[in-house]
Design a protein around this motif. Structure first.
Motif, PDB file in Angstrom:
ATOM      1  N   GLY A   1     -25.163  39.947 -20.995  1.00 15.40           N
ATOM      2  CA  GLY A   1     -26.212  40.691 -21.676  1.00 15.40           C
ATOM      3  C   GLY A   1     -25.640  41.525 -22.798  1.00 15.40           C
ATOM      4  O   GLY A   1     -24.582  41.222 -23.357  1.00 15.40           O
ATOM      5  N   GLY A   2     -26.316  42.608 -23.126  1.00 18.09           N
ATOM      6  CA  GLY A   2     -25.905  43.511 -24.186  1.00 18.09           C
ATOM      7  C   GLY A   2     -24.865  44.508 -23.700  1.00 18.09           C
ATOM      8  O   GLY A   2     -24.322  44.384 -22.594  1.00 18.09           O
TER       9      GLY A   2
ATOM     10  N   ILE B   1     -17.434  40.171 -27.591  1.00 20.35           N
ATOM     11  CA  ILE B   1     -18.878  40.387 -27.670  1.00 20.35           C
ATOM     12  C   ILE B   1     -19.626  39.124 -27.270  1.00 20.35           C
ATOM     13  O   ILE B   1     -20.611  39.168 -26.523  1.00 20.35           O
ATOM     14  CB  ILE B   1     -19.257  40.840 -29.093  1.00 20.35           C
ATOM     15  CG1 ILE B   1     -18.576  42.180 -29.413  1.00 20.35           C
ATOM     16  CG2 ILE B   1     -20.773  40.964 -29.243  1.00 20.35           C
ATOM     17  CD1 ILE B   1     -18.705  42.607 -30.848  1.00 20.35           C
ATOM     18  N   ALA B   2     -19.139  37.977 -27.747  1.00 18.39           N
ATOM     19  CA  ALA B   2     -19.768  36.711 -27.382  1.00 18.39           C
ATOM     20  C   ALA B   2     -19.608  36.430 -25.895  1.00 18.39           C
ATOM     21  O   ALA B   2     -20.528  35.916 -25.244  1.00 18.39           O
ATOM     22  CB  ALA B   2     -19.164  35.576 -28.215  1.00 18.39           C
ATOM     23  N   THR B   3     -18.456  36.779 -25.336  1.00 21.73           N
ATOM     24  CA  THR B   3     -18.227  36.587 -23.904  1.00 21.73           C
ATOM     25  C   THR B   3     -19.201  37.412 -23.085  1.00 21.73           C
ATOM     26  O   THR B   3     -19.800  36.937 -22.113  1.00 21.73           O
ATOM     27  CB  THR B   3     -16.781  36.972 -23.547  1.00 21.73           C
ATOM     28  OG1 THR B   3     -15.882  36.131 -24.264  1.00 21.73           O
ATOM     29  CG2 THR B   3     -16.527  36.827 -22.054  1.00 21.73           C
ATOM     30  N   ARG B   4     -19.358  38.673 -23.477  1.00 25.18           N
ATOM     31  CA  ARG B   4     -20.283  39.557 -22.771  1.00 25.18           C
ATOM     32  C   ARG B   4     -21.702  39.000 -22.782  1.00 25.18           C
ATOM     33  O   ARG B   4     -22.456  39.126 -21.818  1.00 25.18           O
ATOM     34  CB  ARG B   4     -20.259  40.935 -23.437  1.00 25.18           C
ATOM     35  CG  ARG B   4     -21.100  42.000 -22.753  1.00 25.18           C
ATOM     36  CD  ARG B   4     -21.452  43.097 -23.726  1.00 25.18           C
ATOM     37  NE  ARG B   4     -22.368  42.609 -24.751  1.00 25.18           N
ATOM     38  CZ  ARG B   4     -22.403  43.030 -26.007  1.00 25.18           C
ATOM     39  NH1 ARG B   4     -21.542  43.942 -26.433  1.00 25.18           N
ATOM     40  NH2 ARG B   4     -23.286  42.533 -26.858  1.00 25.18           N
ATOM     41  N   ALA B   5     -22.066  38.329 -23.892  1.00 26.04           N
ATOM     42  CA  ALA B   5     -23.416  37.783 -24.020  1.00 26.04           C
ATOM     43  C   ALA B   5     -23.593  36.457 -23.281  1.00 26.04           C
ATOM     44  O   ALA B   5     -24.712  35.957 -23.179  1.00 26.04           O
ATOM     45  CB  ALA B   5     -23.755  37.594 -25.498  1.00 26.04           C
ATOM     46  N   GLY B   6     -22.485  35.868 -22.788  1.00 29.76           N
ATOM     47  CA  GLY B   6     -22.577  34.642 -22.009  1.00 29.76           C
ATOM     48  C   GLY B   6     -22.271  33.375 -22.773  1.00 29.76           C
ATOM     49  O   GLY B   6     -22.453  32.271 -22.249  1.00 29.76           O
ATOM     50  N   ALA B   7     -21.762  33.496 -24.011  1.00 32.69           N
ATOM     51  CA  ALA B   7     -21.531  32.316 -24.843  1.00 32.69           C
ATOM     52  C   ALA B   7     -20.439  31.410 -24.291  1.00 32.69           C
ATOM     53  O   ALA B   7     -20.401  30.226 -24.622  1.00 32.69           O
ATOM     54  CB  ALA B   7     -21.189  32.747 -26.262  1.00 32.69           C
ATOM     55  N   PHE B   8     -19.522  31.961 -23.481  1.00 34.01           N
ATOM     56  CA  PHE B   8     -18.405  31.169 -22.973  1.00 34.01           C
ATOM     57  C   PHE B   8     -18.411  31.100 -21.447  1.00 34.01           C
ATOM     58  O   PHE B   8     -17.361  30.998 -20.821  1.00 34.01           O
ATOM     59  CB  PHE B   8     -17.082  31.756 -23.467  1.00 34.01           C
ATOM     60  CG  PHE B   8     -16.953  31.783 -24.958  1.00 34.01           C
ATOM     61  CD1 PHE B   8     -16.646  30.638 -25.671  1.00 34.01           C
ATOM     62  CD2 PHE B   8     -17.180  32.955 -25.663  1.00 34.01           C
ATOM     63  CE1 PHE B   8     -16.540  30.657 -27.055  1.00 34.01           C
ATOM     64  CE2 PHE B   8     -17.081  32.989 -27.039  1.00 34.01           C
ATOM     65  CZ  PHE B   8     -16.763  31.839 -27.740  1.00 34.01           C
ATOM     66  N   ALA B   9     -19.595  31.128 -20.873  1.00 33.81           N
ATOM     67  CA  ALA B   9     -19.707  31.198 -19.417  1.00 33.81           C
ATOM     68  C   ALA B   9     -18.968  30.066 -18.715  1.00 33.81           C
ATOM     69  O   ALA B   9     -18.363  30.256 -17.655  1.00 33.81           O
ATOM     70  CB  ALA B   9     -21.178  31.192 -19.012  1.00 33.81           C
TER      71      ALA B   9
END
Length: 266
Positions: free
Chosen positions: A10-11, A44-52
């Motif tokens: 998420g954010g 930031i992208a990791t936190r948002a789930g882009a690399f789950a």
């Protein structure tokens, strides 16, 4: 020890500072007391789930790729470093499992660690591993032993390293940035190119024609391709923005289209 942790995507509100076990260095590893750890775009992208799909299977996990700090303990087989050494390093925690660097202590492989630059504040030194290595790899992809290269976003975190390293390699560097960065970039030995809507035309106007290569960490993509000569090289900052060789806007068709290559952004 305290660490920044993520248990859900998420954010910024999903970030937590939590207590985690003190990690023990394994063979070939160092435990480093962290003095600075950057927040990179990939964090930031990791936190948002882009690399789950790349992340360790168990939450919570600690983000962070690089750091500056002081060696606290060394694992078996480490001879190049000892406790008390000031170091910088990078942890590719997607591949190796474990946690990242945004904590009071972090593990680094000795092979991914270097002595910290003397006289540089930790907050600045900590930006060296990921950003400078990305820039260096991009210049390797450009493949120039001599000649000219344009760099978009040349005053940014990666672009500024690319400009410095390209000058160090003996290349003529056309550094594209805003007017407030002109003095900084000229101080690096680059030729300043003011940011413009038509990036290709701006580069060609300052350079007196097309350049041998262009590195695009600002993610401009195809509109910048026209700055590159026939048979030159375009190195993209991100794979999805790699233009097709015939995507040039200026000049029209070329006899030998520029080669487009992806640059690793992490």
């Amino acid at each position: 020890m305290r660490a920044v942790t993520i248990s859900e995507y998420g954010g910024p509100e999903v970030l937590r500072v939590t207590d985690q076990p003190l990690p023990e260095p394994g063979p070939g590893q160092l435990r480093v007391q962290v003095r600075a750890a950057p927040v990179q775009p990939i964090d930031i992208a990791t936190r948002a789930g882009a690399f789950a799909e790349h992340l360790p299977v168990r939450p919570p996990f600690v983000p962070g790729w690089d750091l500056a700090g002081t060696v606290d303990a060394v694992g078996e087989g480490v001879t190049a470093f000892r406790p008390g050494d000031e170091v910088v390093g990078m942890r590719h925690w997607f591949r190796g499992g474990g946690d990242g660097t945004q904590a009071e202590y972090a593990l680094l492989d000795a092979a991914a660690t270097a002595t910290a630059p003397a006289g540089v504040e930790p907050a600045a030194a900590a930006t060296l591993p990921l950003n400078a290595l990305t820039a260096d790899q991009a210049l390797d992809l450009a493949g120039l032993a001599e000649g000219t290269i344009a760099i978009t976003g040349a005053a940014g975190a990666v672009g500024a390293y690319a400009a410095q390293l390209a000058v160090h390699r003996g290349l003529t560097v056309y550094a594209i940035a805003g007017p407030q960065d002109e003095e900084f970039l000229r101080g690096l030995g680059a030729v300043f190119v003011p940011r413009a809507d038509d990036v290709a035309a701006a580069v060609r106007a300052v350079a007196g024609g097309p350049v041998d290569a262009l590195y695009d960490p600002a993610f401009i993509g195809a509109p910048a391709l026209g700055a590159v000569r026939d048979g030159g090289t375009f190195v993209a900052g991100a794979g999805p923005l790699t233009p097709r060789p015939n995507a040039t806007s200026t000049p029209p068709a070329s006899k030998s289209s520029p080669t487009a290559r992806d640059s690793p952004s992490w």
